[in-house]
Design a protein around this motif. Structure first.
Motif, PDB file in Angstrom:
ATOM      1  N   GLY A  20       0.799  -1.221   0.000  1.00 40.40           N
ATOM      2  CA  GLY A  20       0.000   0.000   0.000  1.00 40.40           C
ATOM      3  C   GLY A  20       0.826   1.263   0.000  1.00 40.40           C
ATOM      4  O   GLY A  20       1.253   1.721   1.052  1.00 40.40           O
ATOM      5  N   GLY A  21       1.056   1.820  -1.167  1.00 37.48           N
ATOM      6  CA  GLY A  21       1.708   3.120  -1.259  1.00 37.48           C
ATOM      7  C   GLY A  21       3.166   3.131  -0.832  1.00 37.48           C
ATOM      8  O   GLY A  21       3.730   4.186  -0.528  1.00 37.48           O
ATOM      9  N   ILE A  22       3.801   1.959  -0.826  1.00 41.75           N
ATOM     10  CA  ILE A  22       5.195   1.872  -0.374  1.00 41.75           C
ATOM     11  C   ILE A  22       6.154   2.352  -1.458  1.00 41.75           C
ATOM     12  O   ILE A  22       6.008   2.009  -2.631  1.00 41.75           O
ATOM     13  CB  ILE A  22       5.546   0.408  -0.006  1.00 41.75           C
ATOM     14  N   ASN A  23       7.137   3.167  -1.072  1.00 36.83           N
ATOM     15  CA  ASN A  23       8.240   3.494  -1.975  1.00 36.83           C
ATOM     16  C   ASN A  23       9.555   3.358  -1.210  1.00 36.83           C
ATOM     17  O   ASN A  23       9.560   3.021  -0.010  1.00 36.83           O
ATOM     18  CB  ASN A  23       8.052   4.891  -2.594  1.00 36.83           C
ATOM     19  N   SER A  24      10.653   3.604  -1.905  1.00 30.66           N
ATOM     20  CA  SER A  24      11.960   3.322  -1.299  1.00 30.66           C
ATOM     21  C   SER A  24      12.295   4.283  -0.155  1.00 30.66           C
ATOM     22  O   SER A  24      13.213   4.038   0.618  1.00 30.66           O
ATOM     23  CB  SER A  24      13.051   3.366  -2.376  1.00 30.66           C
TER      24      SER A  24
END
Lengths: 211, 211
Positions: free
Chosen positions: A166-170
């Protein structure tokens, strides 16, 4: 495939609408080159025939690379294309029924947003969990917010691995360090980026740092 | 259930949007009271969980009455709810793959609009065919017209039973006499009528006259 040995670190979920390249096959191939270790095919508008034929084509990419291929929702597509497993949301066929149909060899993942849903999924035969949405996301609109506290509760409630989604980025994934997660499921952070392989590599490195 | 003994005379297809009563269960119960001899559940917008739970509920109506319960498209729902079979369109999972998954006991029906499609379905393990659309219909918009000549060609091409489908009512079915059909599949001619039981009875009598 030995289910106990699966590397959930970078769990790619496909999205036909968001992807930056022309075909699902291309997005999967590039993501695996960058470090995706599990692939889930999600098709919400395809006919059953289209979904089946896509699964057959994508399996030709994932199988030789030893990457598990998971089908979102559709147990019949998993059986028809003989992929490695399915991922079931709370609105899909119940996990215990799916386990009875699929037998012990196939991988079954279940979406869980609370410790109760997580514990029930493990009791019902799930191999892993998808926990989220951990951040706000444009991909799914019907999600509940899953806080770090809830993630800790889920980690305490089950012994099976789980990926957050869910909406994860680095960058934002750094806030999830120390919560016992086994991997991150990503959609737009990989397939929507201009260079899918590099995006996968960057994302994988970020997940490895917080595992 | 002995597949060879199935009475295809009045094959009811459910439609949530068109039905005149409140629940699918009620429409199925009344149609069977009026003579429906096969029931197909068709749900295009339900979640898998909703479709599964509906199938479980409807099976409690069909099974004690000895009426086969067929699931449109979704092999997984058929397996999960343990219904009698599936009906597959040309855009669904191929019949030979479905047969491999379902085994020999489950009923598999296939939509066919040409003698070639019909012959292939029989070779691939279909138990019966749905042939249409024989009349213009508001229920499906992607159908090709199937003329009496084509129906004769299909009858000559296969040994398995077939039902005609598409815009059939108790009057226009008279034009299909002498073509060797085994039954009629109806949607709005039964479930959309104010008195579903009477509509089924009228329709069944009309089908019996032309068989």
């Amino acid at each position: 495939m030995d289910k106990k040995m699966i590397d959930y670190t970078l769990y790619l979920v496909t999205d036909r609408e968001l992807m930056s390249c022309d075909t699902i096959e291309e997005s999967v191939e590039r993501a695996i080159a960058g470090g995706a270790s599990v692939v889930q095919l999600r098709e919400k508008n395809a006919t059953s025939r289209e979904f089946y034929e896509l699964a057959v084509r994508v399996k030709k990419i994932t199988a030789p690379r030893g990457v598990p291929l998971i089908i979102n929702d559709r147990i019949d597509i998993c059986l028809a294309a003989d992929t490695n497993g399915v991922h079931l949301g709370q609105k899909d066929i119940p996990c215990d029924i799916a386990r009875r149909i699929l037998g012990s060899e196939k991988i079954i993942g279940v979406s869980a947003a609370t410790p109760e849903e997580a514990a029930k999924a493990e009791r019902d035969g799930a191999d892993y969990l998808g926990v989220g949405a951990v951040f706000s996301t444009s991909t799914k609109t019907d999600t509940r917010p899953v806080t770090p506290e809830i993630i800790r509760g889920i980690r305490a409630a089950v012994t099976i691995p789980f990926v957050v989604i869910g909406g994860i980025n680095s960058e934002n994934i750094e806030t999830l360090k120390g919560l016992g997660i086994n991997g991150a499921a990503v959609v737009s952070a990989v397939v929507a980026q201009p260079d899918i392989e590099t995006a996968a590599r960057t994302m994988r490195a970020a997940v490895e740092k917080i595992k």
